[in-house]
Scaffold this motif. Structure first.
Motif, PDB file in Angstrom:
ATOM      1  N   GLY A   1       0.784  -1.219   0.000  1.00 58.58           N
ATOM      2  CA  GLY A   1       0.000   0.000   0.000  1.00 58.58           C
ATOM      3  C   GLY A   1       0.821   1.276   0.000  1.00 58.58           C
ATOM      4  N   ALA A   2       2.157   1.150  -0.031  1.00 55.61           N
ATOM      5  CA  ALA A   2       3.016   2.340  -0.002  1.00 55.61           C
ATOM      6  C   ALA A   2       3.284   2.901  -1.400  1.00 55.61           C
TER       7      ALA A   2
ATOM      8  N   ALA B   1       5.346   3.916   4.193  1.00 53.70           N
ATOM      9  CA  ALA B   1       4.423   5.030   4.469  1.00 53.70           C
ATOM     10  C   ALA B   1       3.662   4.725   5.756  1.00 53.70           C
ATOM     11  N   ASP B   2       3.042   5.747   6.304  1.00 54.69           N
ATOM     12  CA  ASP B   2       2.252   5.545   7.517  1.00 54.69           C
ATOM     13  C   ASP B   2       0.972   4.776   7.173  1.00 54.69           C
TER      14      ASP B   2
ATOM     15  N   ALA C   1       4.732  10.861   3.331  1.00 53.75           N
ATOM     16  CA  ALA C   1       5.181  12.212   3.667  1.00 53.75           C
ATOM     17  C   ALA C   1       5.707  12.965   2.441  1.00 53.75           C
ATOM     18  N   LEU C   2       6.429  12.266   1.562  1.00 55.05           N
ATOM     19  CA  LEU C   2       7.062  12.919   0.420  1.00 55.05           C
ATOM     20  C   LEU C   2       6.159  13.027  -0.799  1.00 55.05           C
ATOM     21  N   GLY C   3       5.253  12.073  -0.941  1.00 52.13           N
ATOM     22  CA  GLY C   3       4.428  12.006  -2.151  1.00 52.13           C
ATOM     23  C   GLY C   3       5.137  11.186  -3.216  1.00 52.13           C
TER      24      GLY C   3
END
Length: 200
Positions: free
Chosen positions: A12-13, A124-125, A182-184
């Motif tokens: 999912g990241a 990613a979170d 966070a970065l996209g």
């Protein structure tokens, strides 16, 4: 640019999307399902079996593998055979030239073969990942999504640990670890492309 890029990722990241965009930006091949197809062709196993076993090992299976003789478990024999063929396919693609390879312990496979590569881990979170997983699966059940994320990550961790002896996601096993939440995605792509284009 003569680099090969490997991308490992949390479920999912966005590793697949990022890897594909990196390949497009650098005008080099992107290998994901191609590895599955070529492994199935070379091994004779059904493509669905290769897809299921090619980057997935349950914790139970990992424990069984460690305590049982190889000959006692045909299921594990099958996974080992798939892994060996898959490794050969990864090396073949790498020898053909610069490319992006997704998952499947490719970073360790190439390092052990002495092939120059840039190894990236995308994470990613949980919130960003859950949104992505919901888009991919169509599920809006938060509990179901969390369980799926945990299961996929555990399988990848166990598979990586089993076949490499290293810890999946440990920053020391990669040249770059990027937080896509966070970065996209676009920034992740730009950073990887810049690293690939930089003179060694």
């Amino acid at each position: 640019m003569n680099k090969i890029i490997t991308i490992s990722r949390e479920y999912g990241a966005g590793g697949h999307s990022i890897g594909k965009q990196v390949a497009e930006a650098l005008k080099i091949p992107f290998y994901d399902r191609d590895i599955v197809r070529e492994t199935a062709k070379a091994s004779g196993f059904e493509i669905d079996l290769v897809e299921d076993e090619g980057e997935d090992i349950s914790k139970t299976g990992s424990i069984l593998k460690s305590i049982c003789a190889v000959s006692s478990s045909n299921y594990r024999d099958t996974q080992d055979a798939i892994h060996d063929v898959q490794e050969a396919i990864i090396l073949r693609f790498a020898h053909e030239g610069p490319c992006v390879i997704l998952g499947r312990c490719a970073n360790v496979v190439l390092q052990e073969a002495g092939i120059d590569c840039i190894n990236v881990f995308i994470h990613a979170d949980d919130v960003h990942r859950a949104v992505r997983v919901s888009e991919m699966t169509g599920s809006t059940n938060a509990t179901e999504i969390q369980k799926l994320m945990a299961k996929k990550d555990a399988s990848r961790h166990n598979y990586y640990n089993h076949y490499t002896g290293k810890k999946w996601g440990d920053s020391r096993n990669y040249h770059m670890t990027l937080d896509s939440g966070a970065l996209g995605y676009d920034t992740c792509v730009k950073l990887i492309v810049a690293a690939a284009q930089a003179e060694a």
